[in-house]
Design a protein around this motif. Structure first.
Motif, PDB file in Angstrom:
ATOM      1  N   LYS A  71      45.196  56.146  38.789  1.00 22.10           N
ATOM      2  CA  LYS A  71      45.209  55.232  37.651  1.00 22.10           C
ATOM      3  C   LYS A  71      44.164  54.150  37.885  1.00 22.10           C
ATOM      4  CE  LYS A  71      48.353  51.930  35.386  1.00 22.10           C
ATOM      5  NZ  LYS A  71      49.687  51.288  35.493  1.00 22.10           N
ATOM      6  N   ILE A  72      43.225  54.007  36.947  1.00 22.28           N
ATOM      7  CA  ILE A  72      42.147  53.035  37.106  1.00 22.28           C
ATOM      8  C   ILE A  72      42.105  52.070  35.928  1.00 22.28           C
ATOM      9  CG2 ILE A  72      40.704  54.520  38.550  1.00 22.28           C
ATOM     10  CD1 ILE A  72      39.063  55.141  35.986  1.00 22.28           C
ATOM     11  N   SER A  73      41.674  50.847  36.191  1.00 22.32           N
ATOM     12  CA  SER A  73      41.490  49.872  35.118  1.00 22.32           C
ATOM     13  C   SER A  73      40.250  50.237  34.317  1.00 22.32           C
ATOM     14  CB  SER A  73      41.356  48.462  35.695  1.00 22.32           C
ATOM     15  OG  SER A  73      40.402  48.419  36.735  1.00 22.32           O
ATOM     16  N   THR A  74      40.271  49.932  33.029  1.00 24.80           N
ATOM     17  CA  THR A  74      39.124  50.245  32.180  1.00 24.80           C
ATOM     18  C   THR A  74      37.985  49.254  32.399  1.00 24.80           C
ATOM     19  OG1 THR A  74      40.150  49.038  30.347  1.00 24.80           O
ATOM     20  CG2 THR A  74      40.468  51.430  30.409  1.00 24.80           C
ATOM     21  N   ILE A  75      38.227  48.233  33.216  1.00 28.92           N
ATOM     22  CA  ILE A  75      37.166  47.369  33.736  1.00 28.92           C
ATOM     23  C   ILE A  75      37.043  47.674  35.217  1.00 28.92           C
ATOM     24  CG2 ILE A  75      36.343  45.021  34.108  1.00 28.92           C
ATOM     25  CD1 ILE A  75      38.141  44.087  31.862  1.00 28.92           C
ATOM     26  N   CYS A  76      35.817  47.936  35.659  1.00 34.05           N
ATOM     27  CA  CYS A  76      35.543  48.187  37.073  1.00 34.05           C
ATOM     28  C   CYS A  76      34.704  47.031  37.605  1.00 34.05           C
ATOM     29  CB  CYS A  76      34.798  49.511  37.219  1.00 34.05           C
ATOM     30  SG  CYS A  76      34.312  49.925  38.918  1.00 34.05           S
ATOM     31  N   ALA A 118      32.253  36.644  47.527  1.00 33.63           N
ATOM     32  CA  ALA A 118      32.684  38.025  47.278  1.00 33.63           C
ATOM     33  C   ALA A 118      34.199  38.121  47.330  1.00 33.63           C
ATOM     34  CB  ALA A 118      32.054  38.959  48.304  1.00 33.63           C
ATOM     35  N   HIS A 119      34.801  37.504  48.325  1.00 35.52           N
ATOM     36  CA  HIS A 119      36.259  37.530  48.456  1.00 35.52           C
ATOM     37  C   HIS A 119      36.924  36.847  47.259  1.00 35.52           C
ATOM     38  CE1 HIS A 119      36.413  38.224  53.113  1.00 35.52           C
ATOM     39  NE2 HIS A 119      35.663  39.108  52.474  1.00 35.52           N
ATOM     40  N   SER A 120      36.344  35.767  46.797  1.00 36.79           N
ATOM     41  CA  SER A 120      36.911  35.064  45.640  1.00 36.79           C
ATOM     42  C   SER A 120      36.862  35.945  44.397  1.00 36.79           C
ATOM     43  CB  SER A 120      36.146  33.760  45.384  1.00 36.79           C
ATOM     44  OG  SER A 120      36.333  32.842  46.437  1.00 36.79           O
ATOM     45  N   GLN A 121      35.752  36.654  44.204  1.00 31.57           N
ATOM     46  CA  GLN A 121      35.648  37.551  43.054  1.00 31.57           C
ATOM     47  C   GLN A 121      36.670  38.680  43.144  1.00 31.57           C
ATOM     48  OE1 GLN A 121      32.018  38.968  41.421  1.00 31.57           O
ATOM     49  NE2 GLN A 121      30.811  37.196  42.036  1.00 31.57           N
ATOM     50  N   LEU A 122      36.828  39.251  44.323  1.00 27.67           N
ATOM     51  CA  LEU A 122      37.802  40.328  44.497  1.00 27.67           C
ATOM     52  C   LEU A 122      39.227  39.822  44.247  1.00 27.67           C
ATOM     53  CD1 LEU A 122      36.113  41.900  47.619  1.00 27.67           C
ATOM     54  CD2 LEU A 122      36.604  43.154  45.504  1.00 27.67           C
ATOM     55  N   ASP A 123      39.539  38.650  44.770  1.00 27.68           N
ATOM     56  CA  ASP A 123      40.868  38.063  44.532  1.00 27.68           C
ATOM     57  C   ASP A 123      41.116  37.866  43.041  1.00 27.68           C
ATOM     58  OD1 ASP A 123      41.625  37.924  47.208  1.00 27.68           O
ATOM     59  OD2 ASP A 123      40.821  35.898  47.487  1.00 27.68           O
ATOM     60  N   TYR A 124      40.105  37.306  42.359  1.00 27.14           N
ATOM     61  CA  TYR A 124      40.274  37.030  40.932  1.00 27.14           C
ATOM     62  C   TYR A 124      40.386  38.324  40.134  1.00 27.14           C
ATOM     63  CZ  TYR A 124      39.609  35.233  36.252  1.00 27.14           C
ATOM     64  OH  TYR A 124      39.793  34.937  34.919  1.00 27.14           O
ATOM     65  N   ALA A 125      39.584  39.309  40.464  1.00 28.12           N
ATOM     66  CA  ALA A 125      39.643  40.581  39.755  1.00 28.12           C
ATOM     67  C   ALA A 125      41.029  41.209  39.876  1.00 28.12           C
ATOM     68  CB  ALA A 125      38.581  41.531  40.296  1.00 28.12           C
ATOM     69  N   ILE A 126      41.580  41.208  41.080  1.00 28.77           N
ATOM     70  CA  ILE A 126      42.914  41.767  41.293  1.00 28.77           C
ATOM     71  C   ILE A 126      43.952  40.975  40.503  1.00 28.77           C
ATOM     72  CG2 ILE A 126      44.726  42.174  43.006  1.00 28.77           C
ATOM     73  CD1 ILE A 126      42.420  44.138  43.224  1.00 28.77           C
ATOM     74  N   GLU A 127      43.791  39.666  40.503  1.00 25.72           N
ATOM     75  CA  GLU A 127      44.707  38.791  39.753  1.00 25.72           C
ATOM     76  C   GLU A 127      44.706  39.131  38.266  1.00 25.72           C
ATOM     77  OE1 GLU A 127      44.549  34.148  38.377  1.00 25.72           O
ATOM     78  OE2 GLU A 127      44.044  34.576  40.478  1.00 25.72           O
ATOM     79  N   ARG A 128      43.543  39.511  37.733  1.00 29.22           N
ATOM     80  CA  ARG A 128      43.422  39.850  36.315  1.00 29.22           C
ATOM     81  C   ARG A 128      43.791  41.306  36.012  1.00 29.22           C
ATOM     82  NH1 ARG A 128      40.406  36.439  32.972  1.00 29.22           N
ATOM     83  NH2 ARG A 128      41.141  37.879  31.355  1.00 29.22           N
ATOM     84  N   ALA A 133      46.167  48.711  46.756  1.00 31.63           N
ATOM     85  CA  ALA A 133      46.194  48.177  45.387  1.00 31.63           C
ATOM     86  C   ALA A 133      44.920  48.511  44.615  1.00 31.63           C
ATOM     87  CB  ALA A 133      46.388  46.658  45.423  1.00 31.63           C
ATOM     88  N   ILE A 134      43.933  49.099  45.291  1.00 30.82           N
ATOM     89  CA  ILE A 134      42.656  49.351  44.622  1.00 30.82           C
ATOM     90  C   ILE A 134      42.256  50.821  44.705  1.00 30.82           C
ATOM     91  CG2 ILE A 134      41.810  47.004  45.011  1.00 30.82           C
ATOM     92  CD1 ILE A 134      40.058  48.134  47.281  1.00 30.82           C
ATOM     93  N   VAL A 135      41.456  51.229  43.722  1.00 32.62           N
ATOM     94  CA  VAL A 135      40.773  52.525  43.754  1.00 32.62           C
ATOM     95  C   VAL A 135      39.333  52.200  44.137  1.00 32.62           C
ATOM     96  CG1 VAL A 135      40.018  54.518  42.411  1.00 32.62           C
ATOM     97  CG2 VAL A 135      42.296  53.524  42.021  1.00 32.62           C
TER      98      VAL A 135
END
Length: 344
Positions: free
Chosen positions: A12-17, A32-42, A81-83
């Motif tokens: 199962k993948i998000s339609t935003i990558c 980079a870590h902040s972006q990854l954290d925020y992406a997962i949060e969203r 939690a990620i693909v």
């Protein structure tokens, strides 16, 4: 966040990558870590990278994007939690510092996978892609093939056999292509069917208001064969924000990397101005309309977005809540008819 399933898989993948090619050059490890954290949060769970990243790379920073993702995985403990998708670099790109030769031999593929696993600090890669073909063909600034690469030896069956071994070892799960054309997709599908070898599940190609070449030839093939499009450069290297219409700002991508010229021809400027006027007359930012357009196309499985700041990332993710009206879509088609695919 909306989700879909990676074709012919259970993933199962998000339609935003989340695209990560700025990590390690334009973005620090902390950013980079902040972006990854925020992406997962969203709700984004699909992360794309490549062994050759960061963009504008060299021997000194080669692999730092994967390493930044790897340190985040170790710190956060969120690997499950990620693909996770990455890519092997092919030949013809002047990057011999990655390995020499740059090819898709069993030795090269195996070495590339092992290094990516080490950098990413993971035991398996969910989607492993060929960044561009072994043969010389139309990519990065060219619209079509006028001369066949006579030096290329068709090794598709051998490549798939190598991937089969790596899948059996559990080092990769699924495979995909990138920057491909219909011939390449056809050959991979043919050989996988003939020899019961792993089947490509995805293709990562450019797709935006400035480049809809995927619709010519590739779209029908991929839809009928269930090969999912990961659309990259939906903002045309930032061109579809409109920020380049009055010059190239300092620290912008096209200012930083002036050799990336595929979006900077005269017709790109003309089309972008028309799209900007259309967006603003309908109460939208150009980037908002551009991302919404790609997201709304049924042929797109997931749209890859990247940013150099959290604010950009937030704005880009928010754009996916926009639904373009039939009237706006009709006006977009009029501009496409006037200036078709200005970015090759």
């Amino acid at each position: 966040m909306k989700y879909t399933t990676l074709p012919n898989t259970s993933l199962k993948i998000s339609t935003i990558c989340l695209g990560t090619m700025t990590f390690g050059n334009q973005n620090t490890e902390a950013e980079a870590h902040s972006q990854l954290d925020y992406a997962i949060e969203r709700g984004i769970n699909f992360i794309d990278t490549a062994e050759m990243y960061p963009i504008g790379g060299n021997a000194q920073i080669f692999g730092s994007t994967e390493r930044h993702i790897g340190s985040w995985i170790k710190k956060s403990g969120k690997r499950d939690a990620i693909v996770l998708a990455t890519k092997i670099a092919g030949p013809n790109r002047g990057m011999e510092y990655i390995r020499n030769p740059l090819d898709f031999s069993k030795k090269s593929i195996t070495e590339a996978v092992e290094l990516s696993l080490k950098n990413l600090q993971t035991d398996t890669i969910d989607l492993y892609q060929m960044h561009w073909p072994e043969r010389v063909m139309n990519m990065f600034g060219k619209r079509g093939v006028q001369q066949i690469d006579e030096k290329w030896t068709d090794s598709v069956c051998d490549v798939l056999t190598t991937f089969e071994g790596l899948i059996k070892e559990g080092k990769i799960k699924h495979i995909g292509v990138s920057n491909e054309n219909p011939f390449g997709v056809m050959r991979f599908l043919q050989e996988s069917e003939r020899h019961n070898l792993p089947r490509i599940v995805s293709i990562q190609n450019p797709y935006s208001l400035l480049n809809r070449l995927f619709e010519v030839g590739l779209s029908e093939m991929c839809i009928r064969e269930n090969v999912g499009l990961m659309a990259y450069s939906p903002l045309g290297f930032g061109f579809l924000t409109g920020k380049y219409l009055s010059g190239f700002p300092e620290k912008s991508r096209l200012k930083t990397f002036p050799n990336f010229i595929r979006y900077s021809n005269e017709n790109c400027f003309k089309a972008t101005r028309l799209y900007k006027d259309l967006a603003e007359s309908n109460g939208m930012k150009l980037s908002q309309m551009a991302l919404a357009f790609v997201n709304q196309q049924s042929l797109v499985m997931s749209t890859i977005i990247g940013a150099t700041s959290l604010e950009q990332l937030k704005e880009n993710i928010n754009a996916f809540d926009t639904i373009l009206s039939p009237e706006v879509l009709m006006e977009i088609e009029k501009i496409q008819e006037m200036i078709p695919n200005p970015a090759p």
